[in-house]
Motif scaffolding. Structure first.
Motif, PDB file in Angstrom:
ATOM      1  N   LEU A  66       0.834  -1.203   0.000  1.00 37.68           N
ATOM      2  CA  LEU A  66       0.000   0.000   0.000  1.00 37.68           C
ATOM      3  C   LEU A  66       0.868   1.253   0.000  1.00 37.68           C
ATOM      4  N   LEU A  67       1.911   1.224   0.831  1.00 40.97           N
ATOM      5  CA  LEU A  67       2.783   2.403   0.876  1.00 40.97           C
ATOM      6  C   LEU A  67       3.467   2.616  -0.472  1.00 40.97           C
ATOM      7  N   ALA A  68       3.857   1.508  -1.118  1.00 41.87           N
ATOM      8  CA  ALA A  68       4.483   1.630  -2.437  1.00 41.87           C
ATOM      9  C   ALA A  68       3.490   2.239  -3.423  1.00 41.87           C
ATOM     10  N   ALA A  69       2.246   1.736  -3.367  1.00 40.54           N
ATOM     11  CA  ALA A  69       1.219   2.247  -4.269  1.00 40.54           C
ATOM     12  C   ALA A  69       0.981   3.735  -4.021  1.00 40.54           C
ATOM     13  N   THR A  70       1.033   4.096  -2.732  1.00 40.36           N
ATOM     14  CA  THR A  70       0.836   5.499  -2.372  1.00 40.36           C
ATOM     15  C   THR A  70       1.958   6.357  -2.950  1.00 40.36           C
ATOM     16  N   ALA A  71       3.159   5.823  -2.838  1.00 35.76           N
ATOM     17  CA  ALA A  71       4.300   6.568  -3.366  1.00 35.76           C
ATOM     18  C   ALA A  71       4.111   6.783  -4.867  1.00 35.76           C
ATOM     19  N   ILE A  72       3.635   5.730  -5.543  1.00 38.28           N
ATOM     20  CA  ILE A  72       3.425   5.862  -6.990  1.00 38.28           C
ATOM     21  C   ILE A  72       2.378   6.942  -7.270  1.00 38.28           C
ATOM     22  N   SER A  73       1.278   6.907  -6.465  1.00 38.31           N
ATOM     23  CA  SER A  73       0.247   7.917  -6.725  1.00 38.31           C
ATOM     24  C   SER A  73       0.785   9.302  -6.455  1.00 38.31           C
ATOM     25  N   GLY A  74       1.736   9.392  -5.500  1.00 40.62           N
ATOM     26  CA  GLY A  74       2.373  10.679  -5.241  1.00 40.62           C
ATOM     27  C   GLY A  74       3.134  11.155  -6.467  1.00 40.62           C
ATOM     28  N   PHE A  75       3.897  10.249  -7.080  1.00 41.12           N
ATOM     29  CA  PHE A  75       4.665  10.592  -8.278  1.00 41.12           C
ATOM     30  C   PHE A  75       3.772  10.996  -9.423  1.00 41.12           C
ATOM     31  N   LEU A  76       2.595  10.344  -9.437  1.00 42.32           N
ATOM     32  CA  LEU A  76       1.686  10.657 -10.537  1.00 42.32           C
ATOM     33  C   LEU A  76       0.925  11.958 -10.305  1.00 42.32           C
ATOM     34  N   GLU A  78      -1.005  12.673  -7.571  1.00 43.01           N
ATOM     35  CA  GLU A  78      -2.163  12.594  -6.672  1.00 43.01           C
ATOM     36  C   GLU A  78      -1.695  12.866  -5.246  1.00 43.01           C
ATOM     37  N   TRP A  79      -1.299  14.091  -4.982  1.00 36.35           N
ATOM     38  CA  TRP A  79      -0.676  14.393  -3.698  1.00 36.35           C
ATOM     39  C   TRP A  79      -1.583  14.170  -2.508  1.00 36.35           C
ATOM     40  N   SER A  80      -2.812  14.659  -2.654  1.00 35.90           N
ATOM     41  CA  SER A  80      -3.684  14.598  -1.476  1.00 35.90           C
ATOM     42  C   SER A  80      -3.955  13.141  -1.121  1.00 35.90           C
ATOM     43  N   ASP A  81      -4.173  12.298  -2.128  1.00 34.38           N
ATOM     44  CA  ASP A  81      -4.394  10.868  -1.865  1.00 34.38           C
ATOM     45  C   ASP A  81      -3.193  10.274  -1.136  1.00 34.38           C
ATOM     46  N   ALA A  82      -2.013  10.568  -1.682  1.00 34.62           N
ATOM     47  CA  ALA A  82      -0.796   9.972  -1.132  1.00 34.62           C
ATOM     48  C   ALA A  82      -0.613  10.367   0.329  1.00 34.62           C
ATOM     49  N   VAL A  83      -0.785  11.663   0.603  1.00 37.01           N
ATOM     50  CA  VAL A  83      -0.573  12.132   1.976  1.00 37.01           C
ATOM     51  C   VAL A  83      -1.611  11.525   2.907  1.00 37.01           C
ATOM     52  N   THR A  84      -2.876  11.553   2.474  1.00 36.82           N
ATOM     53  CA  THR A  84      -3.927  11.050   3.373  1.00 36.82           C
ATOM     54  C   THR A  84      -3.760   9.563   3.641  1.00 36.82           C
ATOM     55  N   ILE A  85      -3.468   8.812   2.584  1.00 35.61           N
ATOM     56  CA  ILE A  85      -3.293   7.372   2.794  1.00 35.61           C
ATOM     57  C   ILE A  85      -2.153   7.133   3.778  1.00 35.61           C
ATOM     58  N   SER A  86      -1.074   7.902   3.594  1.00 41.29           N
ATOM     59  CA  SER A  86       0.058   7.728   4.517  1.00 41.29           C
ATOM     60  C   SER A  86      -0.373   8.027   5.946  1.00 41.29           C
ATOM     61  N   PRO A 734     -10.530   4.258  -2.827  1.00 41.17           N
ATOM     62  CA  PRO A 734      -9.528   3.651  -1.934  1.00 41.17           C
ATOM     63  C   PRO A 734      -9.428   4.366  -0.592  1.00 41.17           C
ATOM     64  N   ILE A 735      -9.428   5.682  -0.665  1.00 43.57           N
ATOM     65  CA  ILE A 735      -9.219   6.432   0.573  1.00 43.57           C
ATOM     66  C   ILE A 735     -10.397   6.248   1.537  1.00 43.57           C
ATOM     67  N   GLN A 736     -11.573   6.107   0.964  1.00 47.17           N
ATOM     68  CA  GLN A 736     -12.751   5.883   1.809  1.00 47.17           C
ATOM     69  C   GLN A 736     -12.682   4.497   2.463  1.00 47.17           C
ATOM     70  N   ILE A 737     -12.200   3.528   1.673  1.00 47.75           N
ATOM     71  CA  ILE A 737     -12.091   2.173   2.221  1.00 47.75           C
ATOM     72  C   ILE A 737     -11.133   2.162   3.410  1.00 47.75           C
ATOM     73  N   LEU A 738      -9.995   2.845   3.233  1.00 50.81           N
ATOM     74  CA  LEU A 738      -8.994   2.849   4.303  1.00 50.81           C
ATOM     75  C   LEU A 738      -9.512   3.573   5.541  1.00 50.81           C
ATOM     76  N   TRP A 739     -10.173   4.681   5.304  1.00 51.52           N
ATOM     77  CA  TRP A 739     -10.722   5.449   6.423  1.00 51.52           C
ATOM     78  C   TRP A 739     -11.742   4.613   7.204  1.00 51.52           C
ATOM     79  N   MET A 740     -12.608   3.943   6.439  1.00 51.75           N
ATOM     80  CA  MET A 740     -13.645   3.139   7.062  1.00 51.75           C
ATOM     81  C   MET A 740     -13.009   2.044   7.934  1.00 51.75           C
ATOM     82  N   ASN A 741     -11.953   1.467   7.404  1.00 52.60           N
ATOM     83  CA  ASN A 741     -11.241   0.430   8.139  1.00 52.60           C
ATOM     84  C   ASN A 741     -10.757   0.971   9.491  1.00 52.60           C
ATOM     85  N   LEU A 742     -10.283   2.231   9.440  1.00 55.71           N
ATOM     86  CA  LEU A 742      -9.745   2.830  10.668  1.00 55.71           C
ATOM     87  C   LEU A 742     -10.847   3.100  11.692  1.00 55.71           C
TER      88      LEU A 742
END
Ligand code: ATP
Length: 914
Positions: A66-76, A78-86, A734-742
């Motif tokens: 997940l962290l790797a995927a987040t890093a990729i989205s950061g490169f692409l 998608e900053w807000s997604d990457a930061v929030t997921i982290s 994705p971000i909603q899924i992760l949040w819900m999990n939390l």
């Protein structure tokens, strides 16, 4: 090795270590030495630091992906997604650390509770101190059953023997003495010393500490002696296995979601992130930690009920217990003995008086007094190691704050059976201190449960006498004469029968009876070489003393609780059959016709014969500790889960063999405690039953949150899976899924772990230890609830989307429906038997708070302006909220209706029998 101590005499040792052997060290000196030389502990490996625990959270493969995927989205971009997921991943890790830290702390607290103590003489007084505070020079008192707390040069021994297998590998006990050795020897041959960590199996002794901590023999090989690893419980092991299975299953489903999504034309990157997020949410990675926390919290609750768990698996096994074998004296009874009747020279006397107060009258067939009476009282006072003393207590504390009245209460130190005899003698005017002005003790053959007797040898005015007391049948067998009007007369069959009859009559009245006898020894006597066989023969019988030991009232109701809970209770005692039966009847353990097995009968039975009847025997009388092992094995052969109590060293094998070995905290020895899975801080039977109840409750709670976590995860995965299969847009990002999990897995699941125990838990039969955690329909409940959650969420999503609204709105609706479905569902998970209304919301305020906080956080994600674009939420109208909450409440309402019908039925069926 400081072998020098072995060659020195006891006096020289004391001189070198600058200690007075009578008074011991002063507190001041002991403190100085402690500061200088450090505590008497072996160094342990460093604890796991917080940051390490935190890093460990990232060892999970899926989290890394997940962290790797987040890093990729950061490169692409998608900053807000990457930061929030982290941030969410970090929060999850923090939660994991909190769980682990709590578990670790409570385990640490347990270790501290179980830390050993030592009996020392300091400032001229005997007292117990933590073994860690021992210093060289301390005078230590030792006794069979103790674990030796440091390296000690012996100065006094009474038949002392130690097993030194930890140091020498030799498992037969080594007899100890106090004489200096000619030549220094290694630990295997140093017979005038005992070493840290070895166990005393026989006798008593005293010595001077010569080495502590890392300076001891044990310290030198400390590297080899590791702290016992914390064992995982069977459930933890099974869950770990299940977890691995679930990982593969989840990964497969998530991969399918990704593939189908991509085939349907979703962006590969988007689907990849969705798949990984879903996998992170669906894999119950928190489960093992929550199980540990639930176990640890349960263990804390048990401590409050005086049951200290030493081995974690016991927590689970306790809930499965089907047979509790308990000692009588002190566990089922109060162990506060008072002599009520005395038998001597063919007559009986009643003794009045309360507790240990040495005031009371003798009444009966004949007036007290005479040479036989005096001999009996003298024997009672001298063949005795207890002490009777007056303790000042203040009374009226609360209401008379300023001048509490002081009153003195009589107390005893030592064995209550002996205390009772001291009080008896004192009532007749015989005090040991006064008698010992003329008589001097030369030697002792200590009491032990196997021998069931004790002997002391006294010298008085040139006469040497052995004074013996013990179980009447045992003592009588050693007698050839009895005392009549101050003169020994031969013991014929009739007088023997008369004594035994008097013994039975007392025992039938629930009295514990002791027989007293003596023998004059020939003039020359070597105190260093006393042999029981030489001394304890041709005795002159003097009389019997019968003492009451009232049952603990709470234990009587605990026995009743066991009966309702399908747990059988057996009383195991060294006492006479009739005493045991009478007490068992009084306590509801056995009826008048119940079968009793005595130690003697047990010896005659084969293991098969014993196994065939053991299930229906509730009283074992006149047994020795070694019989306990056979009883445990017999019951286990019949498929029982056996709890067995014990205190003496000889009980250790049976305790080890039992499914739940229970040691006594007060009267128990170190060796027994170390062999046990649980220690009773108050020696009380009631605490065992309380621990069983907790054990059942903990398992129940674990089932509760497994049900909750897995149902929710099934729901989440199904929502996504069905949506992609049905060609809908993704209902959650994705971000909603992760949040819900939390928000759903975090606090509410933890709060379920501390749910109060169901009130009917001790009305259910014991659980089969082999039973699957998913038994009794749990698997079906998880799948069906998960399906309901998924279908309702999808319905809301589909309705909102097809109504011509934009996809963000439909997602917000689905997101909130799914979260609130779970937050309401958690209440239904609290019981498999009762509805949430029957349980009441106040009964678990933690859960209510956890749900409120989670709901608050969810609202934040909906309404805090800067979070809205991150989580792609849009504000909902009142009408839309009503739909979300209404749908989220549907399963709870349905469950309540179903439960109401069910519980009425259940009450009629289950409880009618009780
Ligand atoms: P349990 O604790 O298992 O119920 P118990 O305490 O009744 O057993 P033991 O302490 O093993 O049993 O005692 C066995 C018998 O030995 C007693 O019934 C009593 O007759 C005798 N006995 C007990 N204490 C002493 C003692 N201090 N000195 C001599 N004899 C004793």
């Amino acid at each position: 090795m400081p072998e020098i101590w072995q060659k020195l005499s006891a006096e020289e040792t004391a001189m070198r270590l600058e200690v007075d052997t009578v008074k011991g060290l002063t507190d001041h000196e002991a403190r100085n030495r402690l500061e200088r030389l450090g505590p008497n502990t072996l160094e342990r490996g460093p604890d796991v630091a917080m940051w390490q625990m935190f890093l460990n959270q990232f060892k999970d493969f899926m989290v890394l992906v997940l962290l790797a995927a987040t890093a990729i989205s950061g490169f692409l971009g998608e900053w807000s997604d990457a930061v929030t997921i982290s941030i969410i991943v970090l929060l999850n890790a923090v939660l994991g650390v909190v769980h682990e830290y709590r578990a670790e702390r409570s385990m640490e607290a347990l270790r501290e509770l179980a830390s050993p103590e030592a009996r020392v003489i300091r400032n001229g007084m005997e007292r117990k101190i933590p073994a860690a505070e021992l210093v060289p020079g301390d005078i230590v008192l030792l006794e069979a059953g103790d674990r030796v707390p440091a390296d000690i040069r012996l100065t006094q021994t009474v038949d002392l023997a130690a097993v030194e297998a930890v140091l020498t590998g030799e498992s037969t006990p080594v007899r100890k003495h106090t004489r200096p050795l000619e030549q220094a020897a290694g630990p295997a041959d140093a017979a005038n010393m005992v070493f840290m960590g070895t166990a005393l199996t026989r006798g008593r002794g005293q010595g001077i500490v010569v080495a502590t901590g890392m300076a001891t023999e044990m310290g030198q090989i400390a590297g080899m002696i590791q702290e016992a690893e914390q064992e995982s419980t069977p459930l933890q092991k099974r869950l770990a296995q299940l977890g691995r299975g679930l990982v593969f299953f989840c990964l497969a489903v998530c991969a399918m979601v990704v593939v189908v999504g991509v085939l349907r034309g979703e962006a590969v990157y988007q689907m990849f992130l969705t798949g990984v997020s879903l996998a992170v949410a669906a894999i119950p990675e928190g489960l093992p930690a929550i199980v540990t926390v639930a176990l640890a919290i349960g263990v804390q609750r048990m401590i409050r009920k005086h049951a200290i768990i030493r081995r974690l698996p016991a927590v689970e096994t306790l809930g499965c217990a089907t047979f509790i074998c308990s000692d009588k004296t002190g566990t089922l009874t109060q162990n506060e003995m008072t002599v009520r009747r005395v038998y001597l020279s063919g007559r009986e006397l009643e003794v009045s008086g309360e507790g240990y107060d040495p005031k009371g009258k003798f009444t009966g067939d004949a007036a007290p007094g005479g040479p036989d009476f005096d001999k009996l009282m003298k024997l009672a006072a001298l063949c005795n190691n207890a002490t009777l003393y007056r303790d000042s207590i203040s009374i009226g504390g609360l209401f008379r704050k300023n001048s509490p009245a002081r009153e003195s209460a009589w107390k005893i130190a030592g064995d209550p059976t002996e205390g009772a005899l001291l009080v008896l003698a004192a009532k007749a005017g015989f005090w040991r201190e006064r008698l010992e002005k003329k008589a001097r003790r030369l030697a002792e053959i200590p009491f032990d449960s196997e021998r069931k007797r004790m002997t002391v040898i006294y010298q008085e005015a040139g006469k040497i006498e052995a004074l013996v007391k013990g179980a009447p049948d045992v003592v009588l067998k050693l007698c050839t004469h009895y005392l009549r009007n101050g003169r020994p007369v031969p013991l014929d069959a009739r007088s023997r029968a008369a004594v035994l009859e008097a013994n039975s009559a007392m025992a039938d009245g629930a009295l514990r009876v002791l027989g007293l006898a003596y023998r004059e020894l020939p003039g020359k006597f070597d105190a260093e070489r006393v042999e029981a066989g030489d001394v304890e023969r041709d005795l002159v019988f003097v009389g019997l003393a019968g003492m009451i030991d009232p049952p603990r009232p709470s234990a009587i109701s605990a026995v009743h609780t066991c009966r309702r809970a399908g747990i059988r209770v057996a009383m195991i005692t060294g006492d006479h059959q009739l005493t045991a039966q009478a007490v068992a009847r009084e306590m509801g353990i056995a009826g008048r016709d119940s079968r009793v097995i005595t130690g003697e009968q047990l010896e005659q039975m084969s293991d098969e014969e014993l196994a065939a009847v053991a299930e229906n025997v509730h009283v074992y009388a006149r047994v020795s500790p070694r019989h306990k092992l056979r009883i445990v094995r017999a019951l286990k052969r019949q498929g029982h889960v056996v709890a067995m109590t014990g205190d003496g060293v000889n009980d250790a094998p049976a305790i080890k063999e039992a499914d739940i070995g229970i040691a006594m905290g007060i009267t128990g020895t170190d060796v027994t405690r170390e062999a046990s899975a649980m220690v009773l801080a108050d020696d009380n039977f009631t605490s065992i039953v309380a621990a069983v109840e907790e054990g059942r409750g903990i398992y129940d709670n674990i089932r509760k949150f497994i049900r909750y976590l897995l149902s929710c995860n099934v729901g989440e995965v199904l929502v996504m899976f069905l949506a992609v299969l049905g060609g809908m847009p993704l209902p959650l990002l994705p971000i909603q899924i992760l949040w819900m999990n939390l928000v759903t897995d975090g606090l509410p699941a933890m709060a379920l772990g501390v749910d109060p125990i169901d009130r009917d838990i001790m009305r259910r039969p014991p659980r089969d230890p082999e039973e699957s955690i998913f038994s009794n329909g749990l698997a079906w409940r998880i799948i069906s609830s998960g399906a309901v959650i998924a279908v309702l969420t999808l319905a809301v999503f589909a309705l909102s989307y097809s109504g011509g609204h934009d996809v963000d709105l439909a997602r917000t609706m689905a997101f909130n429906t799914l979260v609130f479905l779970q937050l309401f569902y958690v209440f239904s998970c609290r019981s498999e038997y009762f509805t949430i209304w029957e349980l009441g919301f106040q009964s678990n305020p933690h859960l209510l708070l956890a749900v409120l906080i989670s709901a608050g956080l969810q609202m934040g994600v909906n309404y805090i302006p800067f979070l809205q674009p991150i989580f792609h939420t849009v504000p909902l109208s009142l009408h839309q909220w009503m739909m979300v909450i209404g749908v989220a409440l549907l399963p709870t309402i349905a469950g309540t209706i179903q439960g109401q019908l069910g519980s009425r039925l259940r009450e009629r069926v289950t409880y009618l029998k009780v």
